[in-house]
Scaffold this motif. Structure first.
Motif, PDB file in Angstrom:
ATOM      1  N   GLY A 268     -38.851   1.447  -7.951  1.00  0.00           N
ATOM      2  CA  GLY A 268     -40.155   2.365  -8.510  1.00  0.00           C
ATOM      3  C   GLY A 268     -39.637   3.472  -9.439  1.00  0.00           C
ATOM      4  N   ARG A 269     -38.396   3.541  -9.922  1.00  0.00           N
ATOM      5  CA  ARG A 269     -37.902   4.413 -11.115  1.00  0.00           C
ATOM      6  C   ARG A 269     -36.934   3.998 -11.953  1.00  0.00           C
ATOM      7  NH1 ARG A 269     -33.253   5.623  -8.842  1.00  0.00           N
ATOM      8  NH2 ARG A 269     -32.812   5.732  -6.483  1.00  0.00           N
ATOM      9  N   PRO A 270     -36.249   4.726 -12.980  1.00  0.00           N
ATOM     10  CA  PRO A 270     -35.180   3.999 -13.699  1.00  0.00           C
ATOM     11  C   PRO A 270     -33.752   4.408 -12.691  1.00  0.00           C
ATOM     12  CG  PRO A 270     -36.599   5.346 -14.923  1.00  0.00           C
ATOM     13  CD  PRO A 270     -36.994   5.591 -13.751  1.00  0.00           C
ATOM     14  N   THR A 271     -32.817   3.379 -13.047  1.00  0.00           N
ATOM     15  CA  THR A 271     -31.713   3.378 -12.272  1.00  0.00           C
ATOM     16  C   THR A 271     -31.059   4.738 -12.936  1.00  0.00           C
ATOM     17  OG1 THR A 271     -30.559   1.992 -13.851  1.00  0.00           O
ATOM     18  CG2 THR A 271     -31.565   1.131 -11.850  1.00  0.00           C
ATOM     19  N   THR A 272     -30.063   5.231 -12.047  1.00  0.00           N
ATOM     20  CA  THR A 272     -29.217   6.565 -12.520  1.00  0.00           C
ATOM     21  C   THR A 272     -28.364   6.248 -13.563  1.00  0.00           C
ATOM     22  OG1 THR A 272     -29.298   7.044 -10.171  1.00  0.00           O
ATOM     23  CG2 THR A 272     -27.564   8.075 -11.474  1.00  0.00           C
ATOM     24  N   PRO A 273     -28.263   6.868 -14.645  1.00  0.00           N
ATOM     25  CA  PRO A 273     -27.371   6.813 -15.933  1.00  0.00           C
ATOM     26  C   PRO A 273     -25.898   6.977 -15.280  1.00  0.00           C
ATOM     27  CG  PRO A 273     -29.278   8.067 -16.413  1.00  0.00           C
ATOM     28  CD  PRO A 273     -29.339   8.108 -14.933  1.00  0.00           C
ATOM     29  N   LEU A 274     -24.943   6.285 -15.977  1.00  0.00           N
ATOM     30  CA  LEU A 274     -23.617   6.471 -15.647  1.00  0.00           C
ATOM     31  C   LEU A 274     -23.245   7.837 -16.041  1.00  0.00           C
ATOM     32  CD1 LEU A 274     -20.925   5.281 -14.908  1.00  0.00           C
ATOM     33  CD2 LEU A 274     -20.548   4.974 -17.415  1.00  0.00           C
ATOM     34  N   SER A 275     -23.842   8.481 -16.935  1.00  0.00           N
ATOM     35  CA  SER A 275     -23.341   9.997 -17.261  1.00  0.00           C
ATOM     36  C   SER A 275     -23.857  10.889 -16.330  1.00  0.00           C
ATOM     37  CB  SER A 275     -24.330  10.459 -18.590  1.00  0.00           C
ATOM     38  OG  SER A 275     -25.678  10.271 -18.560  1.00  0.00           O
ATOM     39  N   GLU A 276     -24.992  10.429 -15.576  1.00  0.00           N
ATOM     40  CA  GLU A 276     -25.160  11.390 -14.327  1.00  0.00           C
ATOM     41  C   GLU A 276     -24.088  11.409 -13.132  1.00  0.00           C
ATOM     42  OE1 GLU A 276     -29.118  11.463 -11.698  1.00  0.00           O
ATOM     43  OE2 GLU A 276     -29.585  11.542 -13.842  1.00  0.00           O
ATOM     44  N   ALA A 277     -23.806  10.184 -13.037  1.00  0.00           N
ATOM     45  CA  ALA A 277     -22.849   9.814 -11.893  1.00  0.00           C
ATOM     46  C   ALA A 277     -21.405  10.329 -12.098  1.00  0.00           C
ATOM     47  CB  ALA A 277     -22.539   8.341 -11.706  1.00  0.00           C
ATOM     48  N   VAL A 278     -20.875  10.503 -13.520  1.00  0.00           N
ATOM     49  CA  VAL A 278     -19.948  11.143 -14.034  1.00  0.00           C
ATOM     50  C   VAL A 278     -19.937  12.758 -13.899  1.00  0.00           C
ATOM     51  CG1 VAL A 278     -18.473  11.614 -16.060  1.00  0.00           C
ATOM     52  CG2 VAL A 278     -19.213   9.279 -15.582  1.00  0.00           C
ATOM     53  N   ALA A 279     -21.242  13.193 -14.103  1.00  0.00           N
ATOM     54  CA  ALA A 279     -21.255  14.595 -13.985  1.00  0.00           C
ATOM     55  C   ALA A 279     -21.206  15.031 -12.641  1.00  0.00           C
ATOM     56  CB  ALA A 279     -22.671  14.839 -14.728  1.00  0.00           C
ATOM     57  N   ALA A 280     -21.704  14.435 -11.646  1.00  0.00           N
ATOM     58  CA  ALA A 280     -21.757  14.631 -10.162  1.00  0.00           C
ATOM     59  C   ALA A 280     -20.305  14.305  -9.783  1.00  0.00           C
ATOM     60  CB  ALA A 280     -22.708  13.580  -9.563  1.00  0.00           C
ATOM     61  N   ALA A 281     -19.684  13.491 -10.317  1.00  0.00           N
ATOM     62  CA  ALA A 281     -18.077  13.465  -9.755  1.00  0.00           C
ATOM     63  C   ALA A 281     -17.220  14.521 -10.552  1.00  0.00           C
ATOM     64  CB  ALA A 281     -17.556  11.951 -10.185  1.00  0.00           C
ATOM     65  N   LEU A 282     -17.470  14.988 -11.457  1.00  0.00           N
ATOM     66  CA  LEU A 282     -16.575  16.158 -11.957  1.00  0.00           C
ATOM     67  C   LEU A 282     -16.819  17.125 -11.384  1.00  0.00           C
ATOM     68  CD1 LEU A 282     -16.667  15.023 -15.762  1.00  0.00           C
ATOM     69  CD2 LEU A 282     -14.739  14.901 -14.191  1.00  0.00           C
ATOM     70  N   LYS A 283     -17.998  17.330 -10.621  1.00  0.00           N
ATOM     71  CA  LYS A 283     -18.278  18.777 -10.073  1.00  0.00           C
ATOM     72  C   LYS A 283     -17.558  18.899  -8.877  1.00  0.00           C
ATOM     73  CE  LYS A 283     -22.997  19.583 -11.967  1.00  0.00           C
ATOM     74  NZ  LYS A 283     -24.346  19.563 -11.464  1.00  0.00           N
ATOM     75  N   ASP A 284     -17.296  17.530  -8.064  1.00  0.00           N
ATOM     76  CA  ASP A 284     -16.861  17.719  -6.748  1.00  0.00           C
ATOM     77  C   ASP A 284     -15.250  18.033  -6.576  1.00  0.00           C
ATOM     78  OD1 ASP A 284     -19.053  16.758  -5.597  1.00  0.00           O
ATOM     79  OD2 ASP A 284     -18.499  14.595  -5.811  1.00  0.00           O
TER      80      ASP A 284
END
Length: 284
Positions: A268-284
């Motif tokens: 029911g929504r667009p899928t998560t962009p790869l860029s968003e996943a990369v940003a989240a991983a770099l914050k961890d």
């Protein structure tokens, strides 16, 4: 009627349970795990936690009830006969008369060895006569973003995928599709080909990493044989290393491009962009 999630302490299963709790009362959710201590927090929130193991068929005796909806999350013990393991769950679901059994499979386009167990499980499910849903999950962003350490150490993305593209999405995206099926109607005997809205190449992935880190990260394509050796040298068991290299070879042939739109439609929504996943991983 209960909604039952196997492998509920795993990375995908946990997402599914959390999203179910946003839609249905906790007492309607059953989390099947091998180690209950891993989901103690869910039990405290009212989720029924049941201990069962794909390798011990007797642990599934009486676990399901007539009318239940079940999500069979595929196992990750590649050396223990996954079709046999999954059939334990299918047989128990059939005996109980469940209303629906959804299975997390692999894209129909994937011919790599990784898909063999999924095709065998699909056949067992179809042969059982249990109302089914095949959730043919594509690749996960997290397959890459959870293992950035070697990439950042060497400033290099190494893969045997050539110029192939991947329609990956986040685990949360695939979980949303599963939840839609488990809580909705009209999905009986359906097959969904699931992948992200945007397919990307490894050169583009390296470029995104470069953009977000401010470093020059290059894509180094290698042969499947070379990748098998690299992974084995990093401690991955050689049979598994060969399977992963085989997936890259399949990517090179375009087998992990999924353009059905089923995933975003179910979520029911667009899928998560790869860029968003990369940003989240770099914050961890």
């Amino acid at each position: 009627m209960s909604i039952v999630v196997t492998g509920a302490s795993g990375k995908l299963g946990r997402h599914v349970v959390e999203q179910l709790l946003e839609k249905v009362p906790a007492e309607q959710v059953t989390a099947v795990v091998r180690s209950p201590e891993k989901v103690a927090g869910l039990a405290e929130r009212g989720v029924r936690v049941t201990v069962a193991d794909y390798n011990a068929p007797e642990t599934f005796d009486g676990l399901f009830a007539a009318g239940d909806k079940v999500l069979l999350v595929s196992g990750n013990e590649f050396d223990k006969g996954r079709v046999r393991q999954h059939s334990v769950v299918i047989d128990a679901a059939k005996a109980a008369g469940v209303a629906l059994l959804a299975y997390t499979s692999a894209p129909g386009s994937l011919t790599a060895a990784l898909a063999d167990d999924h095709r065998g499980t699909e056949q067992a499910l179809l042969d059982s006569g249990v109302p089914y849903v095949l959730l043919r999950n594509g690749w996960y962003h997290e397959n890459y973003t959870e293992n950035l350490a070697p990439v950042l150490e060497h400033d290099a993305v190494v893969a045997a995928a050539g110029e192939g593209r991947v329609s990956s999405a986040s685990r949360a995206d695939y979980a949303a599709a599963a939840v839609a099926v488990l809580t909705g109607d009209g999905h009986e005997n359906a097959t969904y080909e699931l992948g992200g809205d945007e397919a990307w190449s490894f050169a583009e992935y390296a470029a995104e990493l470069s953009r977000q880190t401010g470093r020059e990260i290059a894509y180094h394509p290698v042969t499947p044989e070379a990748l098998t050796g690299i992974l084995a040298g990093a401690g991955v068991p050689e049979p598994m290393a060969a399977v992963l290299a085989g997936v890259d070879a399949a990517i090179a042939k375009g087998e992990l491009v999924v353009d059905s739109g089923d995933l975003s439609r179910l979520a029911g929504r667009p899928t998560t962009p790869l860029s968003e996943a990369v940003a989240a991983a770099l914050k961890d």
